[in-house]
Design a protein around this motif. Sequence first.
Motif, PDB file in Angstrom:
ATOM      1  N   CYS A 104       0.898  -1.077  -0.116  1.00 57.67           N
ATOM      2  CA  CYS A 104      -0.072  -0.127   0.007  1.00 57.67           C
ATOM      3  C   CYS A 104       1.004   0.755   0.054  1.00 57.67           C
ATOM      4  O   CYS A 104       2.153   1.117   0.665  1.00 57.67           O
ATOM      5  N   ILE A 115      -8.611  -4.034  -2.778  1.00 59.99           N
ATOM      6  CA  ILE A 115      -7.305  -2.650  -2.778  1.00 59.99           C
ATOM      7  C   ILE A 115      -7.817  -2.041  -3.590  1.00 59.99           C
ATOM      8  O   ILE A 115      -8.727  -2.703  -4.826  1.00 59.99           O
ATOM      9  N   ASP A 124      -1.696   0.741  -5.794  1.00 57.39           N
ATOM     10  CA  ASP A 124      -2.434   0.635  -4.628  1.00 57.39           C
ATOM     11  C   ASP A 124      -2.278   0.941  -3.458  1.00 57.39           C
ATOM     12  O   ASP A 124      -1.288   1.882  -2.613  1.00 57.39           O
ATOM     13  N   LEU A 125      -4.122   1.491  -2.951  1.00 56.65           N
ATOM     14  CA  LEU A 125      -4.272   1.327  -1.739  1.00 56.65           C
ATOM     15  C   LEU A 125      -4.789   0.739  -0.701  1.00 56.65           C
ATOM     16  O   LEU A 125      -5.977   0.250  -1.885  1.00 56.65           O
ATOM     17  N   HIS A 126      -4.821  -0.026   0.303  1.00 54.59           N
ATOM     18  CA  HIS A 126      -5.696  -0.587   1.404  1.00 54.59           C
ATOM     19  C   HIS A 126      -7.688   0.098   1.156  1.00 54.59           C
ATOM     20  O   HIS A 126      -7.216   1.733   1.090  1.00 54.59           O
TER      21      HIS A 126
END
Length: 213
Positions: A104, A115, A124-126
Motif C-alpha cells: 500500500c 484494494i 495500490d491502496l488499502h
Amino acid sequence: MMITHFSHHHPLSPYQVELDHHDHHQKHDDQDHDHDHDHDDQITICSGCELELISGSSAYKCNKPGCDFRLHELCSELPRESRHPSHPQHPLTLLFTPHYSFTCKACAGSGTAFIYSCTACRFDLHVSCIALAESVRRVDHEHPLELVFSSKEEECCGICGCSFVEGCWAYLCRGCGSYGTHLECATSEEEEEKELLVGSGENEEERGIPGSR
C-alpha cells in the motif's frame, strides 16, 4: 434482503454482528463453558478490508455452510472505481483478490483482500487508507493536521516519537511546519476513548461521538 457482490460467488445475507456471536453460543450450549469463553475473545474479520467486525454493527455474511465470507455494510457498498488526489493521473479500480504481492502506497502494509489499484502504475491502496480523512484534529495540538501523500524518513512522529517510513502518507501541521504524526497515531486518542467507553458500558450515541452508528 440478500444481496450479490462481485467479490463472492454466493448470495450474502444481512446480519447484526452481535447476533451472529449469540447464535454461535446457542449452538454450543451443551459444550464446555471454557470453550464458550474462548469464543468471546475471538475476532471476526471483514473479508473486504481485513479489519474487525465490531459487535453491534451491520454486516453481510455468506450462508453457505463452511464459508466464512463476511463484509462490513460499508465495504459492500464501495464503488468499483474511485478518483483520489494521491494518484490524479488515473482512476483506481477496486480489486477483491490481487494477483500479485502489493504494498500500500499510504501505509506500506500488505494485504490479501480488497484494494484500490492502478494496474498500469502498480499504485495500490488499502480500502481503509483511501477513506482516510483529509484533516484531523487532536486535543493535544492547536492546529488541524492535514493528510499528505509523502513523508521523509528523517522526520519523527510527534506522538510516538518514531520515524516516518520514507514516502508514506502522514498527517502534518501546516501551521507549525515541523509537527506530524503517523496515520494510526493521528487518531489514537479517539480509539483509546472508544475503548474506554466500551469498557465502561457507555454507549457512543449517548455521548454524541461523531461517526457512531
